[in-house]
Design a protein around this motif. Structure first.
Motif, PDB file in Angstrom:
ATOM      1  N   ALA A  63       0.836  -1.210   0.000  1.00 12.41           N
ATOM      2  CA  ALA A  63       0.000   0.000   0.000  1.00 12.41           C
ATOM      3  C   ALA A  63       0.868   1.256   0.000  1.00 12.41           C
ATOM      4  O   ALA A  63       0.574   2.230  -0.705  1.00 12.41           O
ATOM      5  CB  ALA A  63      -0.930  -0.010   1.222  1.00 12.41           C
ATOM      6  N   GLN A  64       1.923   1.229   0.769  1.00 14.58           N
ATOM      7  CA  GLN A  64       2.790   2.421   0.822  1.00 14.58           C
ATOM      8  C   GLN A  64       3.472   2.661  -0.524  1.00 14.58           C
ATOM      9  O   GLN A  64       3.591   3.795  -0.981  1.00 14.58           O
ATOM     10  CB  GLN A  64       3.814   2.279   1.941  1.00 14.58           C
ATOM     11  N   ARG A  65       3.922   1.595  -1.160  1.00 13.56           N
ATOM     12  CA  ARG A  65       4.597   1.750  -2.454  1.00 13.56           C
ATOM     13  C   ARG A  65       3.631   2.226  -3.549  1.00 13.56           C
ATOM     14  O   ARG A  65       3.997   3.000  -4.415  1.00 13.56           O
ATOM     15  CB  ARG A  65       5.208   0.406  -2.886  1.00 13.56           C
ATOM     16  N   LEU A  66       2.388   1.722  -3.481  1.00 11.46           N
ATOM     17  CA  LEU A  66       1.436   2.055  -4.549  1.00 11.46           C
ATOM     18  C   LEU A  66       0.712   3.384  -4.306  1.00 11.46           C
ATOM     19  O   LEU A  66       0.100   3.921  -5.231  1.00 11.46           O
ATOM     20  CB  LEU A  66       0.391   0.938  -4.688  1.00 11.46           C
ATOM     21  N   ARG A  67       0.792   3.883  -3.081  1.00  9.60           N
ATOM     22  CA  ARG A  67       0.005   5.061  -2.717  1.00  9.60           C
ATOM     23  C   ARG A  67       0.110   6.201  -3.739  1.00  9.60           C
ATOM     24  O   ARG A  67      -0.917   6.793  -4.115  1.00  9.60           O
ATOM     25  CB  ARG A  67       0.420   5.550  -1.320  1.00  9.60           C
ATOM     26  N   PRO A  68       1.294   6.540  -4.241  1.00 13.59           N
ATOM     27  CA  PRO A  68       1.351   7.669  -5.187  1.00 13.59           C
ATOM     28  C   PRO A  68       0.698   7.357  -6.532  1.00 13.59           C
ATOM     29  O   PRO A  68       0.467   8.277  -7.325  1.00 13.59           O
ATOM     30  CB  PRO A  68       2.865   7.894  -5.382  1.00 13.59           C
ATOM     31  N   LEU A  69       0.414   6.080  -6.779  1.00 21.62           N
ATOM     32  CA  LEU A  69      -0.070   5.668  -8.099  1.00 21.62           C
ATOM     33  C   LEU A  69      -1.580   5.432  -8.136  1.00 21.62           C
ATOM     34  O   LEU A  69      -2.126   5.211  -9.218  1.00 21.62           O
ATOM     35  CB  LEU A  69       0.635   4.369  -8.525  1.00 21.62           C
ATOM     36  N   VAL A  70      -2.258   5.435  -6.993  1.00 24.31           N
ATOM     37  CA  VAL A  70      -3.658   5.015  -6.977  1.00 24.31           C
ATOM     38  C   VAL A  70      -4.577   6.156  -6.537  1.00 24.31           C
ATOM     39  O   VAL A  70      -4.155   7.068  -5.838  1.00 24.31           O
ATOM     40  CB  VAL A  70      -3.870   3.781  -6.075  1.00 24.31           C
ATOM     41  N   SER A 126      -8.292   1.405  -6.783  1.00 19.19           N
ATOM     42  CA  SER A 126      -8.783   2.014  -8.016  1.00 19.19           C
ATOM     43  C   SER A 126      -7.649   2.854  -8.599  1.00 19.19           C
ATOM     44  O   SER A 126      -7.138   3.770  -7.947  1.00 19.19           O
ATOM     45  CB  SER A 126     -10.010   2.885  -7.696  1.00 19.19           C
ATOM     46  N   VAL A 127      -7.265   2.503  -9.823  1.00 19.58           N
ATOM     47  CA  VAL A 127      -6.014   2.994 -10.409  1.00 19.58           C
ATOM     48  C   VAL A 127      -6.294   3.493 -11.822  1.00 19.58           C
ATOM     49  O   VAL A 127      -6.950   2.800 -12.602  1.00 19.58           O
ATOM     50  CB  VAL A 127      -4.988   1.837 -10.480  1.00 19.58           C
ATOM     51  N   ALA A 128      -5.768   4.666 -12.162  1.00 20.45           N
ATOM     52  CA  ALA A 128      -5.892   5.150 -13.543  1.00 20.45           C
ATOM     53  C   ALA A 128      -5.280   4.129 -14.500  1.00 20.45           C
ATOM     54  O   ALA A 128      -4.256   3.503 -14.186  1.00 20.45           O
ATOM     55  CB  ALA A 128      -5.179   6.494 -13.692  1.00 20.45           C
ATOM     56  N   ALA A 129      -5.928   3.932 -15.668  1.00 18.42           N
ATOM     57  CA  ALA A 129      -5.487   2.895 -16.614  1.00 18.42           C
ATOM     58  C   ALA A 129      -3.999   3.011 -16.922  1.00 18.42           C
ATOM     59  O   ALA A 129      -3.278   2.001 -16.996  1.00 18.42           O
ATOM     60  CB  ALA A 129      -6.313   2.988 -17.910  1.00 18.42           C
ATOM     61  N   GLU A 130      -3.511   4.238 -17.056  1.00 21.89           N
ATOM     62  CA  GLU A 130      -2.110   4.399 -17.452  1.00 21.89           C
ATOM     63  C   GLU A 130      -1.130   4.113 -16.306  1.00 21.89           C
ATOM     64  O   GLU A 130       0.085   4.062 -16.531  1.00 21.89           O
ATOM     65  CB  GLU A 130      -1.872   5.816 -18.016  1.00 21.89           C
ATOM     66  N   GLN A 131      -1.638   3.903 -15.097  1.00 21.33           N
ATOM     67  CA  GLN A 131      -0.750   3.573 -13.967  1.00 21.33           C
ATOM     68  C   GLN A 131      -0.747   2.083 -13.638  1.00 21.33           C
ATOM     69  O   GLN A 131      -0.020   1.643 -12.743  1.00 21.33           O
ATOM     70  CB  GLN A 131      -1.165   4.352 -12.709  1.00 21.33           C
ATOM     71  N   VAL A 132      -1.575   1.302 -14.348  1.00 17.43           N
ATOM     72  CA  VAL A 132      -1.690  -0.119 -14.001  1.00 17.43           C
ATOM     73  C   VAL A 132      -0.363  -0.838 -14.158  1.00 17.43           C
ATOM     74  O   VAL A 132       0.063  -1.614 -13.287  1.00 17.43           O
ATOM     75  CB  VAL A 132      -2.796  -0.793 -14.843  1.00 17.43           C
ATOM     76  N   THR A 133       0.326  -0.583 -15.254  1.00 18.14           N
ATOM     77  CA  THR A 133       1.603  -1.262 -15.494  1.00 18.14           C
ATOM     78  C   THR A 133       2.604  -0.956 -14.394  1.00 18.14           C
ATOM     79  O   THR A 133       3.300  -1.858 -13.893  1.00 18.14           O
ATOM     80  CB  THR A 133       2.168  -0.836 -16.861  1.00 18.14           C
ATOM     81  N   ALA A 134       2.665   0.300 -13.985  1.00 19.93           N
ATOM     82  CA  ALA A 134       3.600   0.673 -12.919  1.00 19.93           C
ATOM     83  C   ALA A 134       3.228  -0.016 -11.606  1.00 19.93           C
ATOM     84  O   ALA A 134       4.103  -0.472 -10.855  1.00 19.93           O
ATOM     85  CB  ALA A 134       3.610   2.195 -12.739  1.00 19.93           C
ATOM     86  N   CYS A 135       1.934  -0.118 -11.351  1.00 18.33           N
ATOM     87  CA  CYS A 135       1.491  -0.803 -10.122  1.00 18.33           C
ATOM     88  C   CYS A 135       1.877  -2.277 -10.151  1.00 18.33           C
ATOM     89  O   CYS A 135       2.371  -2.836  -9.157  1.00 18.33           O
ATOM     90  CB  CYS A 135      -0.022  -0.671  -9.954  1.00 18.33           C
ATOM     91  N   LEU A 136       1.647  -2.908 -11.286  1.00 18.34           N
ATOM     92  CA  LEU A 136       1.964  -4.335 -11.388  1.00 18.34           C
ATOM     93  C   LEU A 136       3.461  -4.562 -11.217  1.00 18.34           C
ATOM     94  O   LEU A 136       3.884  -5.531 -10.567  1.00 18.34           O
ATOM     95  CB  LEU A 136       1.486  -4.884 -12.736  1.00 18.34           C
ATOM     96  N   ALA A 137       4.259  -3.661 -11.760  1.00 16.20           N
ATOM     97  CA  ALA A 137       5.715  -3.801 -11.636  1.00 16.20           C
ATOM     98  C   ALA A 137       6.151  -3.638 -10.181  1.00 16.20           C
ATOM     99  O   ALA A 137       7.016  -4.374  -9.690  1.00 16.20           O
ATOM    100  CB  ALA A 137       6.409  -2.763 -12.526  1.00 16.20           C
TER     101      ALA A 137
END
Lengths: 321, 321
Positions: free
Chosen positions: B196-203, B265-276
């Motif tokens: 959650a902490q790592r993904l926070r800026p992306l979601v 809930s993540v913007a479509a263009e951030q999904v790849t970064a989240c998965l990585a």
């Protein structure tokens, strides 16, 4: 609407307080502690059948819960801020929850504390845990440690009333003004928040009296590494308690528990200033003893003789960890 | 030594954590929130017979309690800090409390949270409330609100395992590796704090799945004022769950509850970064649907057809207020 949805709505009407960034309704509450302040927290549980009688009106459960919990903030000389509530109910019972939530909201407002979150669950026994959060200026929390030899022991208000109020419920008697007074002392504790804050600069150590004066003063003595003498005849009792329970008043004042008054250790030269401050607030404050180098707690009678064999505790199932 | 004194000593062995000015043993804990951080709090209750089976080993009650409570901090992308515990016991039972306290201390240490206070009481039903406290940089808490139309819905880990683990306890079967895996998922939730902490800026928004994916995603949709479509066949199930409960796996993944995985809930263009990012942590992260302007939650089958009549909730007695 499900019963628990109704409960949620009851609680969501709580006033949004200062410093609440995100309150009820998300996974967590997000809160802003003011700059320069430390956070002070305490959690307290009431269980039906252990801490209050089955069938106690919900409004009285609410005022008792909040009074007891906020009293721990008073014991630290903290300013109340936020409340969370874990409520376990035998049924999702709106007839119980609505007056409970209304009384909780009203009393919380009076005490300056706002509900920011909670968890409502089903279980066989009505159980309520309230966590209270407050602030103190950094380094200024009032603690149990710090009492010094030669200090005087002061207590606020009168002691034993709550125990007397419980007795009027256990062994009912005609309801008169005295009975009503004692029951109010049992059901609606008045945490000494303002008194603690005003006295904080003048005192060495303190706590609130929840297990009885003797049990709690012992906690203070242990934390401070000192002993004390208490003069039984100086321990303040209300006129109502003396009238209704003349045989028991003195014992209950020493050991009755649930008083939620303050017990403070104060340098002898500060006693006058403390009494004057309490007087300005209209709160009784009484010197009942002194701190000694000799460890242990001794209770003396009117002629200065040691009284042996006094009960120390109140309810060994209700000690705090 | 009284039983409750023993309990107090068990808990006093808890590690003193960062920011703890005064921990267990005074009326309150005094705590220092780091400069620039907001306080994040949540309280969670487990009741024997409601949330865990009578006779559950105390160590498993401890890991479940802490996993569930800390998961709320993960849901806010907060860093765990402090814990208070309200424990109501039918008996002052050292045989129960000692292993409970030991497991609690060990798991708390692993999760980076330290016990700072509590209240131990007697009551007919074993009931535990844990309040967790954490920090987020000011304004950075992850909330349920903020999902935007076109966002993708991601979930961590696999869903339904906890429900499967419960089933192996309700309807015992030969214990093999799959059974052990599901029971561990039930008894020892792993809060997704780091993810959650790592993904926070992306979601945009998120929460943890405690009532089941459908019920919790609905909470997120209501808070955000949007709708969603979920593709049932993309909802991740473990191989163990599919092997043991092939008929139920898909339903339990949607509605089973107590997963304590994240739903984001993540913007479509951030999904790849989240998965990585999830991949770097070795945590499965799966896209299961998308946010829509049309309100409500729709579940689609493999051919894109709406599935009607899916159970939404998990346990209506366990909703949070």
């Amino acid at each position: 609407m499900g019963e628990f949805e109704l409960i949620r709505r009851c609680f969501m009407q709580a006033r949004q307080g200062a410093g609440v960034v995100t309150g009820i309704g998300d996974d967590c509450a997000v809160l802003q502690v003011p700059a320069g302040q430390q956070l002070v927290v305490s959690i307290d549980t009431l269980v039906e059948g252990t801490h209050f009688l089955p069938g106690t009106p919900p409004a009285e459960v609410a005022t008792r819960l909040l009074g007891a919990a906020v009293s721990d903030l008073a014991a630290a000389a903290a300013t109340p801020a936020w409340l969370t509530l874990a409520l376990t109910l035998p049924r999702g019972d709106a007839d119980w929850v609505e007056p409970f939530a209304a009384a909780l909201a009203e009393r919380a407002c009076e005490l300056g504390i706002s509900l920011v979150g909670g968890d409502t669950t089903r279980g066989a026994t009505l159980t309520l845990s309230a966590q209270v959060h407050g602030f103190v200026p950094a380094g200024q929390a009032l603690l149990r440690s710090g009492a010094q030899v030669g200090d005087r022991v002061l207590v606020s208000g009168t002691l034993g009333d709550s125990r007397g109020g419980l007795e009027t419920l256990l062994q009912p008697r005609p309801v008169d003004a005295d009975v009503r007074y004692l029951q109010q002392r049992f059901h609606r504790p008045e945490p000494r928040v303002m008194l603690a804050q005003r006295l904080r600069p003048l005192v060495h150590a303190g706590l609130d009296i929840s297990d009885g004066l003797l049990a709690d003063l012992n906690h203070l003595l242990e934390a401070s590494g000192v002993g004390a003498e208490v003069e039984r005849d100086r321990v303040p009792c209300s006129a109502a308690l003396r009238r209704l329970y003349p045989q028991d008043a003195a014992d209950w004042a020493l050991s009755g528990g649930e008083d939620f008054e303050l017990c403070l250790s104060v340098a002898a030269e500060q006693v006058t200033a403390c009494l004057a401050e309490a007087d300005r607030l209209g709160i009784r404050l009484t010197e009942v003893g002194r701190i000694t180098a000799e460890p242990g707690l001794r209770v003396l009678d009117g002629s200065g003789q040691l009284i042996e064999g006094l009960a120390r505790g109140y309810d060994h199932f209700k000690e705090s960890t």
